[in-house]
Design a protein around this motif. Structure first.
Motif, short mmCIF file in Angstrom:
data_model
loop_
_atom_site.label_atom_id
_atom_site.label_comp_id
_atom_site.label_asym_id
_atom_site.label_seq_id
_atom_site.Cartn_x
_atom_site.Cartn_y
_atom_site.Cartn_z
N HIS A 51 0.84 -1.20 0.00
CA HIS A 51 0.00 0.00 0.00
C HIS A 51 0.87 1.25 0.00
CE1 HIS A 51 -4.13 -1.64 0.75
NE2 HIS A 51 -3.38 -2.71 0.91
N ASP A 52 1.97 1.21 0.73
CA ASP A 52 2.90 2.34 0.76
C ASP A 52 3.54 2.53 -0.62
OD1 ASP A 52 2.45 2.43 3.60
OD2 ASP A 52 3.83 0.73 3.74
N ASP A 53 3.91 1.43 -1.25
CA ASP A 53 4.49 1.48 -2.58
C ASP A 53 3.51 2.07 -3.60
OD1 ASP A 53 6.64 0.85 -4.47
OD2 ASP A 53 5.24 -0.67 -5.23
N MET A 54 2.25 1.63 -3.55
CA MET A 54 1.24 2.16 -4.47
C MET A 54 1.03 3.66 -4.25
SD MET A 54 -1.71 -0.79 -4.81
CE MET A 54 -1.97 -0.97 -3.05
N PHE A 55 1.03 4.08 -3.00
CA PHE A 55 0.86 5.50 -2.69
C PHE A 55 2.04 6.31 -3.21
CE2 PHE A 55 1.28 9.13 0.31
CZ PHE A 55 0.14 9.80 -0.07
N LEU A 56 3.26 5.82 -3.03
CA LEU A 56 4.43 6.54 -3.53
C LEU A 56 4.41 6.64 -5.05
CD1 LEU A 56 7.25 5.17 -1.21
CD2 LEU A 56 6.32 7.48 -1.26
N ARG A 57 4.03 5.55 -5.73
CA ARG A 57 3.92 5.60 -7.19
C ARG A 57 2.87 6.61 -7.62
NH1 ARG A 57 2.48 0.31 -9.00
NH2 ARG A 57 2.51 -0.47 -6.90
N TRP A 58 1.76 6.68 -6.90
CA TRP A 58 0.71 7.66 -7.21
C TRP A 58 1.25 9.08 -7.04
CZ3 TRP A 58 -1.72 11.28 -4.01
CH2 TRP A 58 -2.84 11.92 -4.57
N LEU A 59 1.99 9.32 -5.94
CA LEU A 59 2.55 10.65 -5.71
C LEU A 59 3.54 11.05 -6.81
CD1 LEU A 59 3.34 10.79 -1.89
CD2 LEU A 59 1.63 12.12 -3.12
N ILE A 60 4.39 10.12 -7.21
CA ILE A 60 5.37 10.40 -8.26
C ILE A 60 4.67 10.70 -9.57
CG2 ILE A 60 7.19 9.36 -9.67
CD1 ILE A 60 8.05 7.88 -7.04
N LYS A 61 3.67 9.90 -9.90
CA LYS A 61 2.93 10.12 -11.15
C LYS A 61 2.22 11.47 -11.13
CE LYS A 61 -0.54 8.04 -14.13
NZ LYS A 61 -1.44 6.90 -14.33
N SER A 63 3.08 14.13 -9.42
CA SER A 63 4.03 15.24 -9.49
C SER A 63 4.59 15.42 -10.90
CB SER A 63 5.16 15.05 -8.48
OG SER A 63 5.99 14.00 -8.88
N THR A 64 4.69 14.34 -11.68
CA THR A 64 5.20 14.48 -13.04
C THR A 64 4.16 15.03 -13.99
OG1 THR A 64 4.68 12.18 -13.57
CG2 THR A 64 6.91 12.64 -12.77
N LEU A 65 2.88 14.93 -13.63
CA LEU A 65 1.81 15.46 -14.46
C LEU A 65 1.60 16.95 -14.24
CD1 LEU A 65 -0.85 12.60 -14.13
CD2 LEU A 65 0.69 13.05 -16.04
N SER A 66 2.10 17.46 -13.13
CA SER A 66 1.90 18.88 -12.80
C SER A 66 2.82 19.78 -13.58
CB SER A 66 2.12 19.12 -11.30
OG SER A 66 1.24 18.33 -10.56
#
Length: 66
Positions: A51-61, A63-66
């Motif tokens: 769950h932590d890994d999925m959350f980090l991947r979501w945050l990275i994605k 931030s790259t879309l912004s």
């Protein structure tokens, strides 16, 4: 807190925290803050879960879309 019931001694005991700190209830932020506080002690290690890994991947994605 559960640690107070175990006789945990932060000076000499080792503590390993096993993941899924986020997405497991209403207090994820508070739990992450507590884990960060605990890991300031070199005798404490925190291992992230899926769950932590999925959350980090979501945050990275996000931030790259912004």
């Amino acid at each position: 807190m559960l640690l107070s019931l175990t006789g945990y001694n932060p000076v000499c005991d080792k503590l390993v925290l096993l993941g899924d700190y986020v997405d497991r209830g209403p207090a994820s932020l508070e739990l992450v803050m507590r884990v960060r506080q605990l890991t300031e002690n070199p005798n404490v290690k925190a291992i992230g879960g899926n769950h932590d890994d999925m959350f980090l991947r979501w945050l990275i994605k996000k931030s790259t879309l912004s």
